[in-house]
Design a protein around this motif. Sequence first.
Motif, PDB file in Angstrom:
ATOM      1  N   LEU A  49       0.897  -1.393   0.187  1.00 46.63           N
ATOM      2  CA  LEU A  49       0.063   0.136  -0.184  1.00 46.63           C
ATOM      3  C   LEU A  49       0.933   1.630   0.042  1.00 46.63           C
ATOM      4  N   HIS A  50       2.282   1.046  -0.126  1.00 47.56           N
ATOM      5  CA  HIS A  50       2.944   2.566  -0.254  1.00 47.56           C
ATOM      6  C   HIS A  50       2.792   3.382  -1.499  1.00 47.56           C
ATOM      7  N   TYR A  51       2.362   3.391  -2.797  1.00 47.14           N
ATOM      8  CA  TYR A  51       1.831   4.351  -3.355  1.00 47.14           C
ATOM      9  C   TYR A  51       0.661   4.773  -2.870  1.00 47.14           C
ATOM     10  N   PHE A  52      -0.454   4.411  -2.576  1.00 48.75           N
ATOM     11  CA  PHE A  52      -1.745   4.748  -1.895  1.00 48.75           C
ATOM     12  C   PHE A  52      -1.149   5.460  -0.437  1.00 48.75           C
ATOM     13  N   SER A  53      -0.616   4.912   0.347  1.00 47.99           N
ATOM     14  CA  SER A  53      -0.754   5.559   1.202  1.00 47.99           C
ATOM     15  C   SER A  53      -0.308   7.193   1.016  1.00 47.99           C
ATOM     16  N   GLN A  54       0.848   7.060   0.480  1.00 47.40           N
ATOM     17  CA  GLN A  54       1.114   8.441  -0.073  1.00 47.40           C
ATOM     18  C   GLN A  54      -0.109   9.259  -0.547  1.00 47.40           C
ATOM     19  N   HIS A  55      -0.818   8.976  -1.791  1.00 44.91           N
ATOM     20  CA  HIS A  55      -1.721  10.025  -2.075  1.00 44.91           C
ATOM     21  C   HIS A  55      -2.696   9.970  -1.006  1.00 44.91           C
ATOM     22  N   LEU A  56      -2.956   9.287   0.718  1.00 47.00           N
ATOM     23  CA  LEU A  56      -3.820   9.487   1.477  1.00 47.00           C
ATOM     24  C   LEU A  56      -3.427  10.820   1.853  1.00 47.00           C
ATOM     25  N   TRP A  57      -1.742  11.193   1.904  1.00 47.51           N
ATOM     26  CA  TRP A  57      -0.656  11.966   2.612  1.00 47.51           C
ATOM     27  C   TRP A  57      -1.260  13.093   1.647  1.00 47.51           C
TER      28      TRP A  57
END
Length: 369
Positions: A49-57
């Motif tokens: 979920l690395h990219y998704f976590s970045q997007h949430l930030w």
Amino acid sequence: MRASRTITVGPSVRYVSLLAAVLLLILTGVVLVLSATSATVITSPDRPLHYFSQHLWSVGISLGVLGITLGIDYRHWRRLAFPMAAASIALLVAVLVAGRQVGGARRWLEFGAFNVQPSEIAKLALIVAMATFLDARKDQIDRHDRILRPSMLILAVGCCLVLLQPDLGTTLILAGIGVGMLFVAGLPGRDLGKIALVVGIAAPALAIAAPYRRARLAGFLNPIEGRADEGYQTFQSLVGLAQGGLRGTGLGAGQAKWGWVPNTPTDFIFVIVGEEMGLFGAVGLLLLLGVVGVGGLRTSQRAPDEFGTLLAAGIAIWFVLQTFINVGSVVGLLPVTGVTLPFLSFGGSSLVVTSAAAGLLLSVTRRSG
């Protein structure tokens, strides 16, 4: 004798519609990015979920920026026009010198864990600078030396620096914003015709000037014949859209993100929309984007002053033009350009700056009749 009463005026329908559309688009983007990046569960099992976590930030920061720009009176942005323009030019120069190179292009500056794309900041800086400049000289709109030549200089500097990255798609968006704002300001038709002629000649010339652009153009013209090479991305995009049909395969059930279509979380997020949400979902999403674009243009017509008119018009033109270029590339109406879909694509700089512009548009709308 009739008793007097106090009438409380609430938010306008246009303001509520714009705010709701922007928030729905950002929320939908979260869902689409989660689906588009779900393939990382296989390709990067240690950080699924690395990219998704970045997007949430990025979404969290964007909502904060949206609230700040919405709450500030848009007229205060006049005093920021010069600092924003100077900072934008400095960042565009810096990215050419020390930017991170990806695929032969230098478009990002690294600041620790954050990547900043100066060309996104340049769009908002251009709008604020042009609105301030044209508002200050609104009584001299017919004078070439006072309006047309300085405006062309401002546009030329920004467009040339972005083109050197190279980024033709963003260059065309900057040019479109500038020309659109000159039209709204009332520039005579003969001068607009000259600018349109220059852009009409320059755009095709630039499209064939570089080998990779010629390859993209060939893939656009013959996506079926070039489906194994230069037309691969366009062809696979059309296949993904066709698989969606009217109702789509269902969220998360699409196949395009599993390597069939490159860059699905960013430039080709609309493929995820068409495949997993179908034609109905794609049309619904375009209607939401249309609410923002048309609402912005209506705000420009009803803004309380010239600065607000130009500011709202510039932002609305930006959103409409970028949506048209992105969706046009995905559905095969335009060559692949590599620009994001506003509010929906993965990308911190794009989402944050777009949200800041949306807040500024809402600030004008709030103070309009």
